[in-house]
Design a protein around this motif. Sequence first.
Motif, PDB file in Angstrom:
ATOM      1  N   ASP A  65       0.836  -1.208   0.000  1.00  0.00           N
ATOM      2  CA  ASP A  65       0.000   0.000   0.000  1.00  0.00           C
ATOM      3  C   ASP A  65       0.868   1.254   0.000  1.00  0.00           C
ATOM      4  O   ASP A  65       2.088   1.189   0.127  1.00  0.00           O
ATOM      5  N   SER A  66       0.238   2.395  -0.151  1.00  0.00           N
ATOM      6  CA  SER A  66       0.966   3.664  -0.239  1.00  0.00           C
ATOM      7  C   SER A  66       1.598   4.072   1.086  1.00  0.00           C
ATOM      8  O   SER A  66       2.371   5.017   1.132  1.00  0.00           O
ATOM      9  N   ASN A  67       1.301   3.351   2.178  1.00  0.00           N
ATOM     10  CA  ASN A  67       1.969   3.581   3.466  1.00  0.00           C
ATOM     11  C   ASN A  67       3.217   2.728   3.605  1.00  0.00           C
ATOM     12  O   ASN A  67       3.870   2.745   4.646  1.00  0.00           O
ATOM     13  N   GLY A  68       3.535   1.930   2.577  1.00  0.00           N
ATOM     14  CA  GLY A  68       4.739   1.099   2.599  1.00  0.00           C
ATOM     15  C   GLY A  68       4.565  -0.222   3.327  1.00  0.00           C
ATOM     16  O   GLY A  68       5.549  -0.863   3.679  1.00  0.00           O
ATOM     17  N   LYS A  69       3.322  -0.673   3.524  1.00  0.00           N
ATOM     18  CA  LYS A  69       3.074  -1.928   4.231  1.00  0.00           C
ATOM     19  C   LYS A  69       2.437  -2.939   3.291  1.00  0.00           C
ATOM     20  O   LYS A  69       1.610  -2.591   2.447  1.00  0.00           O
ATOM     21  N   ILE A  91       1.128  -4.937  -6.778  1.00  0.00           N
ATOM     22  CA  ILE A  91       0.504  -6.228  -6.520  1.00  0.00           C
ATOM     23  C   ILE A  91       1.584  -7.277  -6.724  1.00  0.00           C
ATOM     24  O   ILE A  91       2.322  -7.232  -7.712  1.00  0.00           O
ATOM     25  N   VAL A  92       1.681  -8.193  -5.774  1.00  0.00           N
ATOM     26  CA  VAL A  92       2.732  -9.206  -5.803  1.00  0.00           C
ATOM     27  C   VAL A  92       2.093 -10.585  -5.872  1.00  0.00           C
ATOM     28  O   VAL A  92       1.205 -10.907  -5.094  1.00  0.00           O
ATOM     29  N   TYR A  93       2.580 -11.403  -6.824  1.00  0.00           N
ATOM     30  CA  TYR A  93       2.192 -12.814  -6.916  1.00  0.00           C
ATOM     31  C   TYR A  93       3.409 -13.624  -6.514  1.00  0.00           C
ATOM     32  O   TYR A  93       4.489 -13.443  -7.069  1.00  0.00           O
ATOM     33  N   HIS A 126       6.229 -12.412  -9.216  1.00  0.00           N
ATOM     34  CA  HIS A 126       6.117 -11.266 -10.126  1.00  0.00           C
ATOM     35  C   HIS A 126       5.431 -10.113  -9.399  1.00  0.00           C
ATOM     36  O   HIS A 126       4.588 -10.331  -8.541  1.00  0.00           O
ATOM     37  N   GLU A 127       5.810  -8.874  -9.771  1.00  0.00           N
ATOM     38  CA  GLU A 127       5.208  -7.659  -9.214  1.00  0.00           C
ATOM     39  C   GLU A 127       4.613  -6.826 -10.347  1.00  0.00           C
ATOM     40  O   GLU A 127       5.241  -6.679 -11.391  1.00  0.00           O
ATOM     41  N   TRP A 128       3.427  -6.285 -10.105  1.00  0.00           N
ATOM     42  CA  TRP A 128       2.807  -5.335 -11.018  1.00  0.00           C
ATOM     43  C   TRP A 128       2.767  -3.986 -10.308  1.00  0.00           C
ATOM     44  O   TRP A 128       2.263  -3.872  -9.205  1.00  0.00           O
TER      45      TRP A 128
END
Length: 159
Positions: A100-104, A142-144, A153-155
């Motif tokens: 998320d945009s809070n880095g978590k 988003i991480v798979y 993979h990351e999107w």
Amino acid sequence: MKKIILLLSSLFAVSILVSCQQNEEPKKTETKATQHAFPRNNTATVASLKIEMLGIKAAENSLPKHEKLEGKKLVKVDMRISNMTEYEIPIAASLFKVLDSNGKYQTNYPMVDELGQTIVGNKEVRGVVYFVLPKNSAIEKIVYEDSRRDAFHEWTVEK
């Protein structure tokens, strides 16, 4: 003399009013993070699966009536997944997480209609994965990750 006293008292009153207005604290506006979309052509091939992120939407109306998300919001990520082999490959919402945009990192929020099935060889499925985020944040990535199949993979979400 009366005019001078009247003028001075008027100036004094005006200066008090001006100084009172300047000392007021500005109203604090709550910053609301706006969720952005995926870039075009965001399909990735990961360990024989072709995964395409289709969109991110608010999903509070999908939440069962007895569940409450105090200070948080529910979002769903829509995706299309194709099996590029002739073998069956299991896929589940629990294999996805978001930054998320809070880095978590936030794991998926289990729902009845979420992604969770075996994809038959050379077939395609469409599904959704739900996430709960703080109200003032948005999805950055988003991480798979499937450690049993050594897939990762990351999107990145566009701003």
